[in-house]
Write an enzyme that holds these catalytic residues in place. Sequence first.
Site, PDB file in Angstrom:
ATOM      1  N   GLU A  82       0.832  -1.198   0.000  1.00 20.32           N
ATOM      2  CA  GLU A  82       0.000   0.000   0.000  1.00 20.32           C
ATOM      3  C   GLU A  82       0.873   1.258   0.000  1.00 20.32           C
ATOM      4  O   GLU A  82       1.830   1.355   0.763  1.00 20.32           O
ATOM      5  CB  GLU A  82      -0.905  -0.004   1.233  1.00 20.32           C
ATOM      6  N   LYS A 100      -9.151   2.741  -2.769  1.00 17.00           N
ATOM      7  CA  LYS A 100      -9.527   2.125  -1.494  1.00 17.00           C
ATOM      8  C   LYS A 100     -10.969   2.500  -1.164  1.00 17.00           C
ATOM      9  O   LYS A 100     -11.336   3.680  -1.174  1.00 17.00           O
ATOM     10  CB  LYS A 100      -8.568   2.614  -0.402  1.00 17.00           C
ATOM     11  N   CYS A 132      -5.780  -2.910   1.872  1.00 21.40           N
ATOM     12  CA  CYS A 132      -5.793  -2.993   3.331  1.00 21.40           C
ATOM     13  C   CYS A 132      -7.193  -3.101   3.927  1.00 21.40           C
ATOM     14  O   CYS A 132      -7.782  -4.176   3.909  1.00 21.40           O
ATOM     15  CB  CYS A 132      -5.020  -1.812   3.926  1.00 21.40           C
ATOM     16  N   SER A 188      -0.251  -2.351   7.180  1.00 26.24           N
ATOM     17  CA  SER A 188      -0.908  -2.789   8.414  1.00 26.24           C
ATOM     18  C   SER A 188       0.112  -2.805   9.546  1.00 26.24           C
ATOM     19  O   SER A 188       1.018  -3.644   9.560  1.00 26.24           O
ATOM     20  CB  SER A 188      -1.503  -4.189   8.218  1.00 26.24           C
ATOM     21  N   LEU A 244      22.516   5.654  31.257  1.00 26.23           N
ATOM     22  CA  LEU A 244      22.548   4.268  31.715  1.00 26.23           C
ATOM     23  C   LEU A 244      22.662   4.291  33.232  1.00 26.23           C
ATOM     24  O   LEU A 244      23.723   4.590  33.779  1.00 26.23           O
ATOM     25  CB  LEU A 244      23.725   3.538  31.076  1.00 26.23           C
ATOM     26  N   SER A 245      21.556   3.986  33.912  1.00 28.92           N
ATOM     27  CA  SER A 245      21.482   4.185  35.355  1.00 28.92           C
ATOM     28  C   SER A 245      21.859   2.968  36.170  1.00 28.92           C
ATOM     29  O   SER A 245      22.068   3.068  37.384  1.00 28.92           O
ATOM     30  CB  SER A 245      20.048   4.590  35.728  1.00 28.92           C
ATOM     31  N   GLY A 275      19.623   0.569  36.092  1.00 30.11           N
ATOM     32  CA  GLY A 275      18.287   0.005  36.212  1.00 30.11           C
ATOM     33  C   GLY A 275      17.888  -0.756  34.966  1.00 30.11           C
ATOM     34  O   GLY A 275      18.543  -0.698  33.914  1.00 30.11           O
ATOM     35  N   ILE A 276      16.764  -1.456  35.050  1.00 29.62           N
ATOM     36  CA  ILE A 276      16.372  -2.372  33.992  1.00 29.62           C
ATOM     37  C   ILE A 276      15.886  -1.646  32.739  1.00 29.62           C
ATOM     38  O   ILE A 276      16.116  -2.109  31.616  1.00 29.62           O
ATOM     39  CB  ILE A 276      15.312  -3.375  34.519  1.00 29.62           C
ATOM     40  N   ASP A 277      15.214  -0.494  32.885  1.00 26.24           N
ATOM     41  CA  ASP A 277      14.688   0.201  31.706  1.00 26.24           C
ATOM     42  C   ASP A 277      15.812   0.697  30.804  1.00 26.24           C
ATOM     43  O   ASP A 277      15.773   0.517  29.580  1.00 26.24           O
ATOM     44  CB  ASP A 277      13.799   1.380  32.128  1.00 26.24           C
ATOM     45  N   ASN A 327      13.173  16.454  41.032  1.00 24.59           N
ATOM     46  CA  ASN A 327      12.986  16.755  39.609  1.00 24.59           C
ATOM     47  C   ASN A 327      14.160  17.542  39.039  1.00 24.59           C
ATOM     48  O   ASN A 327      14.497  17.400  37.856  1.00 24.59           O
ATOM     49  CB  ASN A 327      11.687  17.535  39.406  1.00 24.59           C
TER      50      ASN A 327
END
Length: 554
Positions: A45, A114, A150, A176, A292-293, A295-297, A374
């Site tokens: 498409e 379409k 589509c 899609s 890069l802390s 931590g996992i995230d 913060n």
Amino acid sequence: MADTLRIALAQINPHEGALRANAERIRAARAEGARLGAALVVTPEFSIAGYPPEDLVRKPAFVADCAAAIADLAAETADGGPGLVVGGPWQEGDRLHNALFVLEGGRILARRAKHELPNYGVFDDKRVFDPGPCPGPVAFRGFRLGLMICEDWWFPGVSETLAESGAEILLSINGSPFEADKPRRRVDLAVRRVVETGLPFVFLNQMGGQDELVFEGASFVLNPDRSLAVAMRLFEEEIRLTEWRREGERLVCAPQPIPPEVPRLEQIYRAMMLGLRDYVEKNRFPGVVLGLSGGIDSALSAAVAADALGPERVRAVAMPSPYTSPESLEDAAACAGLLGIRYETIDIVPAMEAFRAMLAPAFGDRPPDITEENIQARIRGVTLMALSNKFGDMLLTTGNKSEMSTGYATLYGDMAGGYSVLKDVYKTTVFALSRWRNAHVPPDAKGPRGPVMPERVITKPPSAELRPNQKDQDSLPPYEVLDAILEGLVEGEKGVDTLVAEGHDRATVLRVWRLLDRAEYKRRQAPPGVKITRRAFGRDRRYPITNGYTELVS
């Protein structure tokens, strides 16, 4: 009457708006189709321009340039080689269509617009396109092709009309987008169209990343008996030749080996890789930089980046404060070592002290609170943006969907950046993906063959480390509880009473509901990120920021 037909399915990766480059991709696909002996090469498409085009199609010059590119491709089919199916805009008087063009014998043999225009979730086709009439078949080299675009095949009307008017095959070109488990849902829906019409069905999808959307390919062919004859690869460009023959009054595709189904976690991980890779490549960034802390995230984000781009294009920065634990710095360095990415440390304490002194007269005798937390996050954001500006690398943000849902993130701090691979990934899925990646290597990964993070990164309690002994669950319910509630509220649009009836604690549901509602202003300012779920923030879920409605009073 011809009894055999060879169709090459070109699962290609267009670059939005890059008309010349896209035309060259289509030419290359046609040349490969000719080499394979195809009579027809089919592209996805809007293949001349990339999908979704959004407001690009409001530019008359863009539409005219698309038409010129398609006319050039049509002229090239005078060489006696394969015909082409190309997608693009079709200006018909004052009406603009999302259309396909059948190119054959040096001309545009047929056009089809379409008919069903999606106007939900990420789709805005009705905003920029006019619907075409229900299409009839196209006669091509002795065959009657039922060509669709589509959304046309997601409802029975178009395919039934094509069958009733003599089509021998249903062939849909698609843009899609990926969602977890969507490849299987597409096949299940296509089976319905085959049952309703008795015709074979071809689903051809585009591949690649476009802003927040990922298109994973996963094209396939179903025979009239509903059997899966062809299954193309996920997350890879591919030109696949399909061979058709008449058996009685039916067209049947010669079966090909079917690859094993890609597991859900692998689908998600590879979607994140593809989304990031194409965002960086198509926007011409040299690489990425991220905090890069330990931590996992951030560890998972760095792994995706290394796998998508190569370790040499990833720069990681640790930015310790007085509240950063020695274990976090050890884990960050260990992650960088396992990934083979560049790693450095920039201490933010001098900036914290400067802000404290600068703001002391204005703050007066007010005690420290979340403001100071913060400020730390914003110092890190400024530091990373400075590196991005100086060296050109895009800043990769590392927040996940659980945090973005509840507002557990700092505007202009850890939310600063250009792109996020975890934006639509809940925290519980982050844990699962991290374990999966430590045990598996994606087939197209450019990163290391082994584990990408220490086990301690996965097992230790998550913490922002903005104050002494801080843990995420000081501010949020346990993630397995939080994510189940969020999925009900976000993906399911369920009410509080419904979730309570499903077994969730009412006070917890109310708390999460309020956090979700109040964080809309933050999400509106978040960077784009890869769509993974059925309802991603941004294009899918659109709520007003200023919103006085409440379904609850308690």
